[in-house]
Every structure is written in C-alpha cells, then in structure tokens.
Design an enzyme around this catalytic site. Structure first.
Site, mmCIF file in Angstrom:
data_model
loop_
_atom_site.group_PDB
_atom_site.id
_atom_site.type_symbol
_atom_site.label_atom_id
_atom_site.label_comp_id
_atom_site.label_asym_id
_atom_site.label_seq_id
_atom_site.Cartn_x
_atom_site.Cartn_y
_atom_site.Cartn_z
ATOM 1 N N TYR A 1 -15.821 -2.025 -23.305
ATOM 2 C CA TYR A 1 -16.122 -0.739 -22.660
ATOM 3 C C TYR A 1 -15.403 0.402 -23.387
ATOM 4 O O TYR A 1 -16.004 1.409 -23.766
ATOM 5 C CB TYR A 1 -15.707 -0.776 -21.178
ATOM 6 C CG TYR A 1 -15.717 0.599 -20.533
ATOM 7 C CD1 TYR A 1 -16.914 1.252 -20.284
ATOM 8 C CD2 TYR A 1 -14.519 1.258 -20.210
ATOM 9 C CE1 TYR A 1 -16.931 2.521 -19.710
ATOM 10 C CE2 TYR A 1 -14.526 2.518 -19.639
ATOM 11 C CZ TYR A 1 -15.732 3.147 -19.391
ATOM 12 O OH TYR A 1 -15.737 4.413 -18.841
ATOM 13 N N SER B 1 -13.555 8.887 -21.690
ATOM 14 C CA SER B 1 -12.600 8.312 -20.745
ATOM 15 C C SER B 1 -11.206 8.267 -21.351
ATOM 16 O O SER B 1 -11.047 8.145 -22.582
ATOM 17 C CB SER B 1 -13.055 6.887 -20.414
ATOM 18 O OG SER B 1 -12.034 6.159 -19.800
ATOM 19 N N LYS C 1 -16.864 3.719 -25.766
ATOM 20 C CA LYS C 1 -16.563 5.160 -25.624
ATOM 21 C C LYS C 1 -16.003 5.714 -26.940
ATOM 22 O O LYS C 1 -16.350 6.818 -27.367
ATOM 23 C CB LYS C 1 -15.550 5.384 -24.491
ATOM 24 C CG LYS C 1 -16.101 5.091 -23.116
ATOM 25 C CD LYS C 1 -17.169 6.078 -22.699
ATOM 26 C CE LYS C 1 -17.809 5.727 -21.372
ATOM 27 N NZ LYS C 1 -18.997 6.531 -21.060
HETATM 28 P P1 NAD Z 1 -21.863 5.182 -12.000
HETATM 29 O O1 NAD Z 1 -22.133 3.759 -12.348
HETATM 30 O O2 NAD Z 1 -21.701 5.544 -10.580
HETATM 31 O O3 NAD Z 1 -23.024 6.114 -12.624
HETATM 32 C C1 NAD Z 1 -23.665 5.797 -13.831
HETATM 33 C C2 NAD Z 1 -25.167 5.905 -13.572
HETATM 34 O O4 NAD Z 1 -25.858 5.592 -14.793
HETATM 35 C C3 NAD Z 1 -25.668 4.917 -12.521
HETATM 36 O O5 NAD Z 1 -26.427 5.625 -11.543
HETATM 37 C C4 NAD Z 1 -26.536 3.920 -13.282
HETATM 38 O O6 NAD Z 1 -27.616 3.475 -12.513
HETATM 39 C C5 NAD Z 1 -26.959 4.750 -14.476
HETATM 40 N N1 NAD Z 1 -27.244 3.982 -15.702
HETATM 41 C C6 NAD Z 1 -26.478 3.008 -16.276
HETATM 42 N N2 NAD Z 1 -27.045 2.579 -17.407
HETATM 43 C C7 NAD Z 1 -28.183 3.316 -17.570
HETATM 44 C C8 NAD Z 1 -29.192 3.341 -18.559
HETATM 45 N N3 NAD Z 1 -29.152 2.518 -19.609
HETATM 46 N N4 NAD Z 1 -30.218 4.214 -18.425
HETATM 47 C C9 NAD Z 1 -30.272 5.048 -17.340
HETATM 48 N N5 NAD Z 1 -29.345 5.063 -16.383
HETATM 49 C C10 NAD Z 1 -28.310 4.209 -16.490
HETATM 50 O O7 NAD Z 1 -20.591 5.621 -12.861
HETATM 51 P P2 NAD Z 1 -19.710 6.951 -12.768
HETATM 52 O O8 NAD Z 1 -18.400 6.580 -12.194
HETATM 53 O O9 NAD Z 1 -20.491 8.043 -12.160
HETATM 54 O O10 NAD Z 1 -19.473 7.211 -14.317
HETATM 55 C C11 NAD Z 1 -20.279 8.093 -15.068
HETATM 56 C C12 NAD Z 1 -19.821 8.086 -16.501
HETATM 57 O O11 NAD Z 1 -18.448 8.442 -16.562
HETATM 58 C C13 NAD Z 1 -19.945 6.728 -17.203
HETATM 59 O O12 NAD Z 1 -20.374 6.949 -18.529
HETATM 60 C C14 NAD Z 1 -18.526 6.207 -17.200
HETATM 61 O O13 NAD Z 1 -18.280 5.330 -18.277
HETATM 62 C C15 NAD Z 1 -17.721 7.494 -17.319
HETATM 63 N N6 NAD Z 1 -16.357 7.375 -16.779
HETATM 64 C C16 NAD Z 1 -16.204 6.963 -15.481
HETATM 65 C C17 NAD Z 1 -14.909 6.795 -14.981
HETATM 66 C C18 NAD Z 1 -14.703 6.298 -13.568
HETATM 67 O O14 NAD Z 1 -13.612 5.785 -13.283
HETATM 68 N N7 NAD Z 1 -15.664 6.443 -12.644
HETATM 69 C C19 NAD Z 1 -13.788 7.075 -15.786
HETATM 70 C C20 NAD Z 1 -14.009 7.516 -17.090
HETATM 71 C C21 NAD Z 1 -15.313 7.672 -17.569
HETATM 72 N N1 UFG Z 2 -5.009 -1.701 -8.765
HETATM 73 C C1 UFG Z 2 -4.478 -2.558 -7.852
HETATM 74 N N2 UFG Z 2 -5.332 -3.279 -7.077
HETATM 75 C C2 UFG Z 2 -6.670 -3.186 -7.179
HETATM 76 C C3 UFG Z 2 -7.228 -2.293 -8.121
HETATM 77 C C4 UFG Z 2 -6.349 -1.573 -8.904
HETATM 78 O O1 UFG Z 2 -3.254 -2.677 -7.727
HETATM 79 O O2 UFG Z 2 -7.404 -3.889 -6.446
HETATM 80 C C5 UFG Z 2 -4.086 -0.909 -9.593
HETATM 81 C C6 UFG Z 2 -4.252 -1.172 -11.077
HETATM 82 O O3 UFG Z 2 -3.470 -2.276 -11.459
HETATM 83 C C7 UFG Z 2 -3.773 0.142 -11.656
HETATM 84 C C8 UFG Z 2 -4.186 1.190 -10.612
HETATM 85 O O4 UFG Z 2 -4.396 0.451 -9.414
HETATM 86 O O5 UFG Z 2 -2.389 0.125 -11.743
HETATM 87 C C9 UFG Z 2 -5.467 1.910 -10.975
HETATM 88 O O6 UFG Z 2 -6.443 0.952 -11.270
HETATM 89 P P1 UFG Z 2 -7.988 1.322 -11.400
HETATM 90 O O7 UFG Z 2 -8.719 0.058 -11.726
HETATM 91 O O8 UFG Z 2 -8.435 2.110 -10.235
HETATM 92 O O9 UFG Z 2 -8.009 2.320 -12.639
HETATM 93 P P2 UFG Z 2 -7.553 2.074 -14.155
HETATM 94 O O10 UFG Z 2 -6.515 3.104 -14.429
HETATM 95 O O11 UFG Z 2 -7.212 0.688 -14.438
HETATM 96 O O12 UFG Z 2 -8.945 2.295 -14.875
HETATM 97 C C10 UFG Z 2 -9.423 3.561 -15.163
HETATM 98 C C11 UFG Z 2 -10.955 3.619 -15.190
HETATM 99 C C12 UFG Z 2 -11.482 2.831 -16.366
HETATM 100 C C13 UFG Z 2 -10.785 3.191 -17.623
HETATM 101 C C14 UFG Z 2 -9.283 3.013 -17.457
HETATM 102 C C15 UFG Z 2 -8.483 3.350 -18.660
HETATM 103 O O13 UFG Z 2 -11.496 3.096 -14.004
HETATM 104 O O14 UFG Z 2 -12.858 3.171 -16.509
HETATM 105 O O15 UFG Z 2 -8.880 3.883 -16.386
HETATM 106 O O16 UFG Z 2 -8.486 4.724 -18.875
HETATM 107 F F1 UFG Z 2 -11.191 2.387 -18.641
#
Ligand code: NAD
Ligand code: UFG
Length: 341
Positions: free
Chosen positions: A150, A126, A154
């Site tokens: 978190y 991430s 990572k």
């Molecule tokens: P998500 O929660 O939709 O998907 C994660 C899946 O993993 C879920 O279906 C959950 O049930 C499963 N899971 C969690 N813990 C588990 C475990 N111990 N064993 C088996 N299954 C498990 O999340 P996502 O948005 O699809 O994210 C996927 C990956 O990408 C995560 O590792 C997350 O940290 C990373 N990531 C997500 C974002 C984002 O904003 N969505 C940004 C950066 C990185």
């Molecule tokens: N925001 C609002 N209102 C809300 C939610 C978000 O104004 O209800 C704003 C936040 O303050 C930020 C922007 O929208 O300025 C984006 O926020 P998000 O929560 O959607 O995303 P972030 O950039 O904060 O977080 C993302 C990922 C995290 C990761 C982080 C840092 O979701 O997993 O980037 O890389 F950790």
C-alpha cells in the site's frame, strides 16, 4: 459558471465529506466510484446535507473507455483522486490488487485527463510515504520509503506525478499527505463505515462503544512514549475536506506541483483517544493491552507549516470534536450503512 470537478472514490469516507465542502464552496461535482468499499445510499445522505444529489458514475478508474466517455461528456476543470484500496495488512496479502487499483488505476486516469486536457489533480497521498520515521514532526522533505505494498503504491504514484509535472509543467498537481483521518460530518448522516473488522483505531473504538465488538486490543503498551502507547496525528475529516477545497483554490492563482502534509501537528496516544472517546460518548470502552502490531512506529505526526503557508489551511477541530462527531455518527448508525438501500 460553476467549476465542475470529478471526484474519483467520492462515495467513500473522505470523498463524501469533500463533496459537501465542494458544493458549499460553489463547485459542482460528479462522483466516479466502483462501490468496492462504499454504499450508494450515501447519495441520499449527501443530498440531505447539501440539497443537491451528486451524479454517481458507477465504474472503475481502470476502465479507459468509461473515463474517455466521462471526460467528453463533462467539462471538468479538475479531478480529486481518492479512489483506491487502503488497508495496509490486506496489501501485503494481495499486492497485485493494490498495484492494479492504486497504480494502474491512477495511470489510466492520468492518460484520460491528458487526452481531455484536464490538467489539475488533487491526489490522496499518505503519511505512509515517510516509512518508519524515527522522529516527529515530519516535514515534507523527510526521506520517503515504503513499508507495505500500500505504502509503495502511494510512493510510486507520487514519483509518477513528479515525472509528469517535470515533463509538462502545465500540470497542476497537489499531493496531499493525510495523517490519520477520523471523525464524521456533524449531522451524523455520513461517517467512516468500514466493511468487516475495522483496521483503524477510531472506528474500532466506536464499534466497541456501540456494542458491535466486545473489546479493543491496544497494540503495545511498552513504547518509548509518555504513556507507553503509540502517538498519532488524528485529523478531523471535515478539516481534511477543507484542505481539498484549499488545494483547488490554490490553483486559481498558482501552478505546478506541490506536496503538503495535512495534519494537526500534534500527537495523541491510543490511551488518550480512548479517554476522550469515553468522555464524548459517556460509554466505558472495554480494552486490554496486547502485543505490538508489526510495522507500527511509536510516534508519527505532521509539521503542517507548509499547508498553512501555501494553501492558507490549518486544521481547526480538536480530538474532542473528532470523538464527539464519530460517536454521533456511530450511535445514529450502529451498523453503518450496511442495512440501508
Ligand atoms: P474509502 O475506501 O472510504 O474510499 C475510497 C473509495 O474509492 C471507495 O468508495 C471505493 O469504493 C472506491 N474505489 C476503490 N477502488 C476503486 C477503483 N479502482 N475505481 C473506482 N473506485 C474505486 O477510503 P478513504 O478513507 O476515503 O480514502 C480515500 C483515499 O485517501 C485513498 O486513496 C486512501 O489511500 C487515501 N488515504 C486514506 C487514509 C485513511 O486513513 N482513511 C489515510 C491516508 C490516505
Ligand atoms: N491501534 C490499536 N488497536 C486497534 C487499531 C489500532 O491499538 O485495534 C493502534 C495502532 O497500533 C496505532 C494507532 O492505534 O498505534 C493508530 O492505528 P491506525 O491503524 O488507526 O492508524 P495507523 O497510524 O497505523 O495507520 C494510518 C493509516 C494508514 C497509513 C498509516 C501510515 O490508516 O493508511 O497511517 O501513515 F498507511
């Protein structure tokens, strides 16, 4: 013969979209997911889109016996590792859950892979590993730090993977640093389906638009940015899914560890996202500007040059596409998948 891939966390948001691209790229895939943040009815949705129902193993990546059985039953060529917990705020309250799922779980998976001699891994990292970066765009060699458990999980997994690759260069490991994944499959059959109150901007806006929430709080209007609200690198989840296939294909003719950003390379402000969503949905978004959210940086976007050079991948979808596809998914599934099954 088709190559077979294990997708941990494949029932979740990014994993389910990636399943579709894997199938269309000629892979077969098995999903392992404990369904802690997903719904099994996703399988029927994936079958409607791909004409193949994924095999789902319901279980935890921390279950060594289950992993051993899974690897002995299937001849996997690679693992795409999405499984983990991802809510920044929750990680501050429950750090042990995050370290158990994200770090111990990954260690358990790596041990099982090593035992089974499956040494190709695509890991969901991430942009959070850039910590409180002061300026954007961010290149992969920007110093790393953590601002939450978190983020630390990572960062530690990235470090573990680097040590593993150093100790045994026959591992192929791609750390993909996602920026802000949003959007949905254009069919509207699958999309982001957060449980409870959304933490992230796009699903929150979508739930206001569909009438599930009354108003959006915009966290801070006094940042040093063009309109005073934070700018982020929103990336369409289907572009992200394509990035995973590109990373797998990279290892057809390369080896070793690579770390690449997956982002578009441009920053979009909170107010701009609201405006684009209103245009895409035709719905006025009720919002008010409130105080800043602790831990937010003003600006964060990727330099995606390396992904283009190494993987031949670029994000192709616009913020308009992201809003249009999010709205298509949300309006067709106002309460997500929670009332299915
Ligand atoms: P998500 O929660 O939709 O998907 C994660 C899946 O993993 C879920 O279906 C959950 O049930 C499963 N899971 C969690 N813990 C588990 C475990 N111990 N064993 C088996 N299954 C498990 O999340 P996502 O948005 O699809 O994210 C996927 C990956 O990408 C995560 O590792 C997350 O940290 C990373 N990531 C997500 C974002 C984002 O904003 N969505 C940004 C950066 C990185
Ligand atoms: N925001 C609002 N209102 C809300 C939610 C978000 O104004 O209800 C704003 C936040 O303050 C930020 C922007 O929208 O300025 C984006 O926020 P998000 O929560 O959607 O995303 P972030 O950039 O904060 O977080 C993302 C990922 C995290 C990761 C982080 C840092 O979701 O997993 O980037 O890389 F950790």
């Amino acid at each position: 013969m088709k190559k077979k891939v294990l997708i941990t966390g494949g029932a979740g948001f990014i994993g389910s979209h990636t399943y579709i691209n894997l199938v269309s790229a000629g892979y077969t895939a098995v999903i392992l997911d404990n369904l802690s943040n997903s719904n099994p009815c996703i399988l029927d949705r994936l079958e409607s889109i791909t004409n193949t129902k994924p095999e789902l193993i319901i279980g935890n990546i921390n279950d060594a016996a289950l992993l051993e059985e899974t690897f002995s039953k299937h001849n996997f060529s690679a693992v795409i590792h999405f499984a983990g917990l991802k809510a920044v705020g929750e990680s501050v309250e429950k750090p042990l859950d995050y370290y158990n799922n994200n770090i111990s779980g990954t260690l358990c998976l790596l041990s099982a892979m090593q035992k089974a001699k499956v040494k190709t891994l695509i890991f969901s990292s991430s942009a959070t590993v850039y910590g409180n970066a002061e300026s954007s765009p961010l290149k992969e060699n920007h110093p790393r730090s953590a601002t939450s458990p978190y983020g630390r999980s990572k960062l530690i997994v990235e470090n573990i993977l680097e040590d593993l690759s150093f100790s045994d260069p026959t591992w192929n490991i791609a750390c993909l640093r996602y920026f802000n994944p949003v959007g949905a499959h254009p069919s509207g059959l699958i999309g982001e389906d957060p449980k409870g109150t959304p933490n992230n901007l796009m699903p929150y806006i979508a739930q206001v638009a569909v009438g599930r929430r009354s108003s959006l709080s915009v966290f801070g209007g006094d940042y040093n940015t063009p309109d005073g609200t934070c700018r982020r690198d929103y990336i369409h989840v289907v572009d992200l899914a394509e990035g995973h296939v590109a990373a797998l294909n990279y290892y057809n003719s390369n080896s070793g560890l690579i770390t690449v950003n997956l982002g578009t390379g441009s920053g979009v402000s909170v107010l701009q996202v609201i405006e684009k969503f209103e245009e895409a949905s035709g719905v006025k978004i009720n919002y008010s500007i409130t105080s800043r959210r602790s831990g937010d940086v003003a600006e964060c976007w990727a330099d995606p040059t390396l992904a283009k050079q190494r993987l031949g991948w670029v994000a192709r979808r616009s913020i308009e596409d992201m809003c249009k596809d999010t709205w298509n998914w949300q309006s067709k599934n106002p309460t997500g998948l929670s009332d299915q099954q």
